[in-house]
Structure formats: structure tokens, C-alpha cells
Motif scaffolding. Structure first.
Motif, PDB file in Angstrom:
ATOM      1  N   PHE A  18       0.823  -1.208   0.000  1.00 46.87           N
ATOM      2  CA  PHE A  18       0.000   0.000   0.000  1.00 46.87           C
ATOM      3  C   PHE A  18       0.858   1.260   0.000  1.00 46.87           C
ATOM      4  O   PHE A  18       0.540   2.232  -0.678  1.00 46.87           O
ATOM      5  CB  PHE A  18      -0.958   0.006   1.191  1.00 46.87           C
ATOM      6  CG  PHE A  18      -2.247  -0.703   0.916  1.00 46.87           C
ATOM      7  CD1 PHE A  18      -3.302  -0.053   0.291  1.00 46.87           C
ATOM      8  CD2 PHE A  18      -2.412  -2.033   1.274  1.00 46.87           C
ATOM      9  CE1 PHE A  18      -4.490  -0.705   0.026  1.00 46.87           C
ATOM     10  CE2 PHE A  18      -3.599  -2.691   1.023  1.00 46.87           C
ATOM     11  CZ  PHE A  18      -4.641  -2.024   0.392  1.00 46.87           C
ATOM     12  N   LEU A  49      -9.226  -1.698  -6.545  1.00 43.52           N
ATOM     13  CA  LEU A  49      -9.627  -2.877  -5.796  1.00 43.52           C
ATOM     14  C   LEU A  49      -9.124  -4.167  -6.442  1.00 43.52           C
ATOM     15  O   LEU A  49      -8.626  -5.063  -5.756  1.00 43.52           O
ATOM     16  CB  LEU A  49     -11.148  -2.927  -5.645  1.00 43.52           C
ATOM     17  CG  LEU A  49     -11.703  -4.044  -4.768  1.00 43.52           C
ATOM     18  CD1 LEU A  49     -11.191  -3.911  -3.339  1.00 43.52           C
ATOM     19  CD2 LEU A  49     -13.207  -4.028  -4.790  1.00 43.52           C
ATOM     20  N   VAL A  62      -5.471  -4.908  -5.640  1.00 46.82           N
ATOM     21  CA  VAL A  62      -5.276  -5.447  -4.289  1.00 46.82           C
ATOM     22  C   VAL A  62      -5.693  -6.915  -4.264  1.00 46.82           C
ATOM     23  O   VAL A  62      -4.991  -7.764  -3.695  1.00 46.82           O
ATOM     24  CB  VAL A  62      -6.066  -4.625  -3.239  1.00 46.82           C
ATOM     25  CG1 VAL A  62      -5.900  -5.210  -1.848  1.00 46.82           C
ATOM     26  CG2 VAL A  62      -5.620  -3.164  -3.255  1.00 46.82           C
ATOM     27  N   SER A 104      -9.915  -7.276   0.435  1.00 48.64           N
ATOM     28  CA  SER A 104      -9.299  -6.172  -0.306  1.00 48.64           C
ATOM     29  C   SER A 104     -10.001  -4.855   0.001  1.00 48.64           C
ATOM     30  O   SER A 104      -9.350  -3.823   0.185  1.00 48.64           O
ATOM     31  CB  SER A 104      -9.347  -6.451  -1.802  1.00 48.64           C
ATOM     32  OG  SER A 104      -8.647  -7.623  -2.112  1.00 48.64           O
ATOM     33  N   GLN A 105     -11.330  -4.888   0.053  1.00 43.28           N
ATOM     34  CA  GLN A 105     -12.103  -3.675   0.362  1.00 43.28           C
ATOM     35  C   GLN A 105     -11.812  -3.192   1.775  1.00 43.28           C
ATOM     36  O   GLN A 105     -11.656  -1.989   2.011  1.00 43.28           O
ATOM     37  CB  GLN A 105     -13.603  -3.932   0.190  1.00 43.28           C
ATOM     38  CG  GLN A 105     -14.451  -2.689   0.433  1.00 43.28           C
ATOM     39  CD  GLN A 105     -14.163  -1.595  -0.568  1.00 43.28           C
ATOM     40  OE1 GLN A 105     -14.198  -1.835  -1.764  1.00 43.28           O
ATOM     41  NE2 GLN A 105     -13.860  -0.406  -0.102  1.00 43.28           N
ATOM     42  N   GLN A 122      -8.402  -1.559   1.676  1.00 42.51           N
ATOM     43  CA  GLN A 122      -8.443  -0.271   0.971  1.00 42.51           C
ATOM     44  C   GLN A 122      -9.128   0.793   1.807  1.00 42.51           C
ATOM     45  O   GLN A 122      -8.697   1.949   1.821  1.00 42.51           O
ATOM     46  CB  GLN A 122      -9.152  -0.419  -0.373  1.00 42.51           C
ATOM     47  CG  GLN A 122      -8.194  -0.523  -1.509  1.00 42.51           C
ATOM     48  CD  GLN A 122      -8.870  -0.289  -2.839  1.00 42.51           C
ATOM     49  OE1 GLN A 122     -10.001  -0.714  -3.058  1.00 42.51           O
ATOM     50  NE2 GLN A 122      -8.171   0.369  -3.725  1.00 42.51           N
ATOM     51  N   TYR A 153      -7.457   4.253   2.996  1.00 40.32           N
ATOM     52  CA  TYR A 153      -8.108   5.528   2.685  1.00 40.32           C
ATOM     53  C   TYR A 153      -8.132   6.411   3.936  1.00 40.32           C
ATOM     54  O   TYR A 153      -7.789   7.595   3.882  1.00 40.32           O
ATOM     55  CB  TYR A 153      -9.528   5.267   2.166  1.00 40.32           C
ATOM     56  CG  TYR A 153     -10.365   6.519   2.031  1.00 40.32           C
ATOM     57  CD1 TYR A 153     -10.260   7.318   0.908  1.00 40.32           C
ATOM     58  CD2 TYR A 153     -11.263   6.879   3.024  1.00 40.32           C
ATOM     59  CE1 TYR A 153     -11.026   8.465   0.770  1.00 40.32           C
ATOM     60  CE2 TYR A 153     -12.030   8.024   2.904  1.00 40.32           C
ATOM     61  CZ  TYR A 153     -11.905   8.816   1.784  1.00 40.32           C
ATOM     62  OH  TYR A 153     -12.658   9.954   1.659  1.00 40.32           O
TER      63      TYR A 153
END
Length: 190
Positions: A55, A63, A66, A91-92, A95, A99
């Protein structure tokens, strides 16, 4: 951003990665069953650092990038192809954590890690015994696994629910449904 605050946020991001990976059933099955060899646990711990570094080196990840990265790590390190639909969810989660890291939102990162930890499932894989003839000359054999999951904490709504186990219940598979080559006929419930 101050150096101390940046380090605190990075520690929160690291904790979020650890929570997401520890709650990932596919990884837990791979570690518990030694799919990565005798050092499976060490590989799982290394995986957290590799994801964190990924990352930080690639700020604008999509997405699917990842997902591909996690899938490749699972294949290469644990000889495991993840096909249970959990790659997009994990993955979400990662992420979303990144973020909030980028925005310096430590409170939300703590909350997300807490939700992931609360929703963690204990996963157990057991070999299924099937009564079928096996060919002694067949050196390539695959072991069937049954996966059961139970909640380890209070299920709170919201963040990336884990997939429910699917597939036929082992008690409902009739012997005539298992054909000679090992395939199972799946019938619709009435």
C-alpha cells in the motif's frame, strides 16, 4: 502531520491489516493446516508487512489490483487458490483502512479494526471421508475439506460481512450422487 502522529497512524493501519488478515477464513485455514509448510505462521505474519509495504509503495491502488496481489501471495506462499469470494471483501477492508490512513482519520481506523475483530470467525477445516473406490496408480489425489465457521464475538452490522459457508451439507450427499471420477451431482432443494 507530525512525526509522532504519523507513526501512530501507521501503527493503527498495521493493526487494521492484522485484524483483516486474522479474520480472513482462507488465510486461517491455510495457516492452521500448514499449507505454507512448517513456517506457515511466520508467513502469515510476514504477509501483514508485505501488504502494508504494498500500500505504501502504490498509493492509488484499484480494488482489483489489491485482490490480484493478495491472491498471488496466497498462491505463492500457501499454495492456495482462494475461490470463496472473500478476496474482494478483504481487499475492500484493506483499501478502506488505507483511505482513512491517508486522511489521518485514526478514530475511524480504530473503529473499522474493532468491527473486523468483532466479526472474526473461528474457522475449522476437516477432511471429509467419502466411500468411493480409489485407483492405487493415481499419485495426484485431492483431499476434500469441509469448512465450518462460528462467530467469536458480537456481530455488529456494517463493515464487510464474511461470506456464509455454502455448498451441499455433507449429510445430504447421497452415495449415488458421487460419480466414478469423484464429481458430486448437486441437486436443487425441494
Amino acid at each position: 502531520m507530525m512525526a509522532g502522529a504519523g507513526e501512530d497512524l501507521r501503527a493503527l493501519f498495521r493493526a487494521g491489516i492484522r485484524a483483516a488478515l486474522e479474520a480472513w477464513p482462507a488465510l486461517q485455514i491455510a495457516v492452521e493446516n500448514g499449507f505454507g509448510g512448517v513456517h506457515s505462521q511466520e508467513k502469515a505474519e510476514w504477509l501483514g508487512g508485505a501488504v502494508e509495504e504494498y500500500f505504501f509503495r502504490n498509493a492509488d491502488l484499484e480494488l482489483d489490483e489489491v485482490e490480484d496481489f493478495l491472491g498471488e501471495l496466497m498462491t505463492n506462499e500457501f499454495d492456495t487458490v482462494v475461490e470463496d469470494g472473500s478476496l474482494p471483501q478483504v481487499s475492500q477492508q484493506l483499501q478502506t483502512m488505507f483511505y482513512h490512513f491517508q486522511r489521518g482519520d485514526g478514530a475511524t481506523m480504530k473503529e473499522l479494526a474493532s468491527h473486523i475483530t468483532q466479526r472474526k470467525r473461528r474457522v475449522r477445516a476437516t477432511a471429509l471421508s467419502t466411500d468411493r473406490q480409489t485407483d492405487d496408480d493415481n499419485a495426484d489425489s485431492a483431499e476434500e475439506m469441509e469448512v465450518t465457521a462460528t462467530n467469536d464475538g458480537a456481530a455488529t452490522g456494517g463493515v464487510c460481512p464474511q461470506p456464509e459457508p455454502s455448498g451441499p451439507d455433507p449429510q445430504t450427499i447421497k452415495e449415488e450422487d458421487i460419480v466414478e471420477d469423484g464429481w458430486t451431482i448437486v441437486r436443487r432443494k425441494k
